[in-house]
Scaffold this motif. Structure first.
Motif, PDB file in Angstrom:
ATOM      1  N   UNK A  47      52.305  38.958  32.027  1.00  0.00           N
ATOM      2  CA  UNK A  47      53.489  38.417  33.122  1.00  0.00           C
ATOM      3  C   UNK A  47      53.138  39.022  34.201  1.00  0.00           C
ATOM      4  N   UNK A  48      52.621  40.230  34.483  1.00  0.00           N
ATOM      5  CA  UNK A  48      52.387  40.965  35.718  1.00  0.00           C
ATOM      6  C   UNK A  48      51.301  40.377  36.619  1.00  0.00           C
ATOM      7  N   UNK A  49      50.079  39.620  35.954  1.00  0.00           N
ATOM      8  CA  UNK A  49      49.034  39.488  36.549  1.00  0.00           C
ATOM      9  C   UNK A  49      48.849  37.788  36.871  1.00  0.00           C
ATOM     10  N   UNK A  50      49.373  37.051  35.705  1.00  0.00           N
ATOM     11  CA  UNK A  50      49.168  35.668  35.758  1.00  0.00           C
ATOM     12  C   UNK A  50      49.318  34.925  37.122  1.00  0.00           C
ATOM     13  N   UNK A  51      50.330  35.252  37.843  1.00  0.00           N
ATOM     14  CA  UNK A  51      50.221  34.596  39.208  1.00  0.00           C
ATOM     15  C   UNK A  51      49.263  34.665  40.285  1.00  0.00           C
ATOM     16  N   UNK A  52      48.545  35.706  40.110  1.00  0.00           N
ATOM     17  CA  UNK A  52      47.054  35.943  40.758  1.00  0.00           C
ATOM     18  C   UNK A  52      46.034  34.849  40.466  1.00  0.00           C
ATOM     19  N   UNK A  53      46.390  34.216  39.370  1.00  0.00           N
ATOM     20  CA  UNK A  53      45.475  33.315  38.954  1.00  0.00           C
ATOM     21  C   UNK A  53      45.201  32.149  40.114  1.00  0.00           C
ATOM     22  N   UNK A  54      46.327  31.973  40.795  1.00  0.00           N
ATOM     23  CA  UNK A  54      46.501  30.716  41.747  1.00  0.00           C
ATOM     24  C   UNK A  54      46.767  31.335  43.162  1.00  0.00           C
TER      25      UNK A  54
ATOM     26  N   UNK B 195      43.947  46.011  38.498  1.00  0.00           N
ATOM     27  CA  UNK B 195      43.713  44.928  37.447  1.00  0.00           C
ATOM     28  C   UNK B 195      42.849  45.672  36.284  1.00  0.00           C
ATOM     29  N   UNK B 196      41.722  46.205  36.679  1.00  0.00           N
ATOM     30  CA  UNK B 196      40.678  46.510  35.664  1.00  0.00           C
ATOM     31  C   UNK B 196      41.336  47.901  35.102  1.00  0.00           C
ATOM     32  N   UNK B 197      41.983  48.656  35.967  1.00  0.00           N
ATOM     33  CA  UNK B 197      42.524  49.878  35.419  1.00  0.00           C
ATOM     34  C   UNK B 197      43.401  49.675  34.342  1.00  0.00           C
ATOM     35  N   UNK B 198      44.546  48.615  34.363  1.00  0.00           N
ATOM     36  CA  UNK B 198      45.235  48.383  33.559  1.00  0.00           C
ATOM     37  C   UNK B 198      45.011  47.680  32.192  1.00  0.00           C
ATOM     38  N   UNK B 199      43.887  46.880  32.473  1.00  0.00           N
ATOM     39  CA  UNK B 199      43.441  46.042  31.450  1.00  0.00           C
ATOM     40  C   UNK B 199      42.702  47.114  30.585  1.00  0.00           C
ATOM     41  N   UNK B 200      41.901  48.027  31.176  1.00  0.00           N
ATOM     42  CA  UNK B 200      41.346  48.849  30.054  1.00  0.00           C
ATOM     43  C   UNK B 200      42.124  49.884  29.345  1.00  0.00           C
TER      44      UNK B 200
ATOM     45  N   UNK C  36      37.120  38.753  42.945  1.00  0.00           N
ATOM     46  CA  UNK C  36      35.931  39.319  43.256  1.00  0.00           C
ATOM     47  C   UNK C  36      35.245  39.214  44.471  1.00  0.00           C
ATOM     48  N   UNK C  37      35.153  37.839  44.883  1.00  0.00           N
ATOM     49  CA  UNK C  37      34.563  37.539  46.300  1.00  0.00           C
ATOM     50  C   UNK C  37      35.076  38.384  47.498  1.00  0.00           C
ATOM     51  N   UNK C  38      36.355  38.240  47.533  1.00  0.00           N
ATOM     52  CA  UNK C  38      37.046  39.204  48.763  1.00  0.00           C
ATOM     53  C   UNK C  38      36.948  40.517  48.368  1.00  0.00           C
ATOM     54  N   UNK C  39      36.897  40.964  47.181  1.00  0.00           N
ATOM     55  CA  UNK C  39      36.739  42.626  46.835  1.00  0.00           C
ATOM     56  C   UNK C  39      35.403  42.998  47.275  1.00  0.00           C
ATOM     57  N   UNK C  40      34.242  42.061  47.095  1.00  0.00           N
ATOM     58  CA  UNK C  40      32.917  42.407  47.576  1.00  0.00           C
ATOM     59  C   UNK C  40      32.888  42.525  48.926  1.00  0.00           C
ATOM     60  N   UNK C  41      33.429  41.492  49.795  1.00  0.00           N
ATOM     61  CA  UNK C  41      33.402  41.934  51.310  1.00  0.00           C
ATOM     62  C   UNK C  41      34.208  42.842  51.957  1.00  0.00           C
ATOM     63  N   UNK C  42      35.333  43.223  51.054  1.00  0.00           N
ATOM     64  CA  UNK C  42      36.131  44.421  51.572  1.00  0.00           C
ATOM     65  C   UNK C  42      35.372  45.784  51.211  1.00  0.00           C
TER      66      UNK C  42
ATOM     67  N   UNK D  31      42.390  36.059  29.003  1.00  0.00           N
ATOM     68  CA  UNK D  31      42.041  34.762  30.007  1.00  0.00           C
ATOM     69  C   UNK D  31      42.284  35.228  31.142  1.00  0.00           C
ATOM     70  N   UNK D  32      43.681  35.613  31.425  1.00  0.00           N
ATOM     71  CA  UNK D  32      44.387  36.010  32.592  1.00  0.00           C
ATOM     72  C   UNK D  32      43.365  36.877  33.304  1.00  0.00           C
ATOM     73  N   UNK D  33      42.954  38.326  32.624  1.00  0.00           N
ATOM     74  CA  UNK D  33      42.299  39.139  33.144  1.00  0.00           C
ATOM     75  C   UNK D  33      40.875  38.386  33.564  1.00  0.00           C
ATOM     76  N   UNK D  34      40.278  37.858  32.971  1.00  0.00           N
ATOM     77  CA  UNK D  34      38.931  37.148  33.497  1.00  0.00           C
ATOM     78  C   UNK D  34      39.149  36.181  34.589  1.00  0.00           C
ATOM     79  N   UNK D  35      40.309  35.421  34.484  1.00  0.00           N
ATOM     80  CA  UNK D  35      40.302  34.599  35.635  1.00  0.00           C
ATOM     81  C   UNK D  35      40.885  35.289  36.963  1.00  0.00           C
ATOM     82  N   UNK D  36      41.683  36.342  36.693  1.00  0.00           N
ATOM     83  CA  UNK D  36      42.213  36.916  37.933  1.00  0.00           C
ATOM     84  C   UNK D  36      40.997  37.765  38.632  1.00  0.00           C
TER      85      UNK D  36
END
Length: 279
Positions: free
Chosen positions: A193-200, A215-220, A255-261, A245-250
């Motif tokens: 519920x918290x993360x699904x909207x970031x898929x799109x 995202x990674x912290x909460x999933x772990x 990731x591309x923007x996170x790497x640039x950041x 599925x939501x975790x992997x998709x988000x």
């Protein structure tokens, strides 16, 4: 957006180190950590305190470069991070390949050993065990807890076996009686519920790194509380698969923007060997 538990600074710090430092032989500037954590909602004082505490617990090492202080991994933190990496990327949240085996652990402790009993139960729960009966706990598959039993000083009071259920055993009913499935399902549903909207939804460039960290912290945190019970014996529509599925998709979306950041925000230096003590 995320739980208070997921935003604990040390949990975030370990996820940050796993993403940016693990396997790279680098140390990260404290100011960079403060910047990223500020974007994740953690204040400078809390971040500095966390760095100091983790050095004291042998989870971080300091490396000074001029006037700047950098932080790198220790053997202990690297082991913790490798374990988390395996839990997320190799084992996953859905156990589709269970071999039918169980690990049984029986213990008998003196009545006066309340602290030892509490510590053992807490460690067993963390390791995926559930209480089959009072002093008999069970976990799916082959779960090695000999090291933690030894560390607690309880080897003489614990017996560990590998077993298979009898053909007439209702494993699904046993699982529902032994583990808090409703609580675990709620965690997965809340994560989705918290993360699904970031898929799109694409975040702002400088928001992506902090978002992926959260995202990674909460999933772990969620999957570490999952004993990885065999999915074929869990209730229908078990929510772990959708949450994973939501975790992997988000994660892939961010990731591309996170790497640039990370390239813009992080000051990294190579690890220098620590000076040897004189003989």
């Amino acid at each position: 957006m995320t739980t208070d538990e997921a935003l604990r600074p040390q949990s975030l710090m370990l996820s940050f180190l796993g993403d940016q430092v693990l396997g790279r032989d680098v140390c990260v500037y404290s100011g960079s950590v403060i910047d990223v954590f500020g974007r994740a909602g953690v204040g400078e004082h809390a971040t500095r305190s966390t760095l100091t505490r983790m050095v004291g617990r042998d989870l971080l090492r300091r490396q000074r470069e001029g006037r700047r202080m950098y932080f790198g991994l220790t053997e202990r933190s690297e082991s913790v991070l490798r374990d988390g990496e395996q839990r997320i990327w190799e084992e996953g949240a859905v156990n589709r390949h269970w071999d039918g085996s169980w690990t049984l652990l029986g213990f008998s402790l003196p009545e006066s050993w309340q602290r030892q009993r509490h510590d053992l139960r807490a460690q067993l729960t963390w390791s995926g065990f559930g209480p089959l009966f009072g002093g008999l706990w069970i976990a799916p598959g082959e779960t090695d807890v000999s090291a933690l039993v030894t560390e607690l000083g309880l080897s003489a009071h614990v017996k560990i076996f590998r077993a298979h259920a009898d053909a007439g055993m209702d494993i699904g009913a046993m699982i529902e009686e032994t583990w808090e499935l409703d609580e675990l399902a709620t965690r997965y549903e809340a994560f989705t519920h918290r993360w699904q909207h970031w898929e799109t939804t694409e975040p702002a460039a400088d928001e992506a790194l902090a978002l992926r960290l959260r995202l990674s912290t909460e999933w772990l945190q969620v999957v570490r509380r999952d004993p990885r019970l065999p999915v074929k014996h869990l209730p229908d529509n078990w929510p772990a698969e959708q949450a994973e599925k939501t975790f992997h998709t988000v994660y892939a979306q961010l990731t591309p923007l996170a790497r640039e950041s990370a390239e813009r925000l992080l000051d990294l230096v190579p690890v220098r060997p620590e000076p040897q003590e004189p003989l």
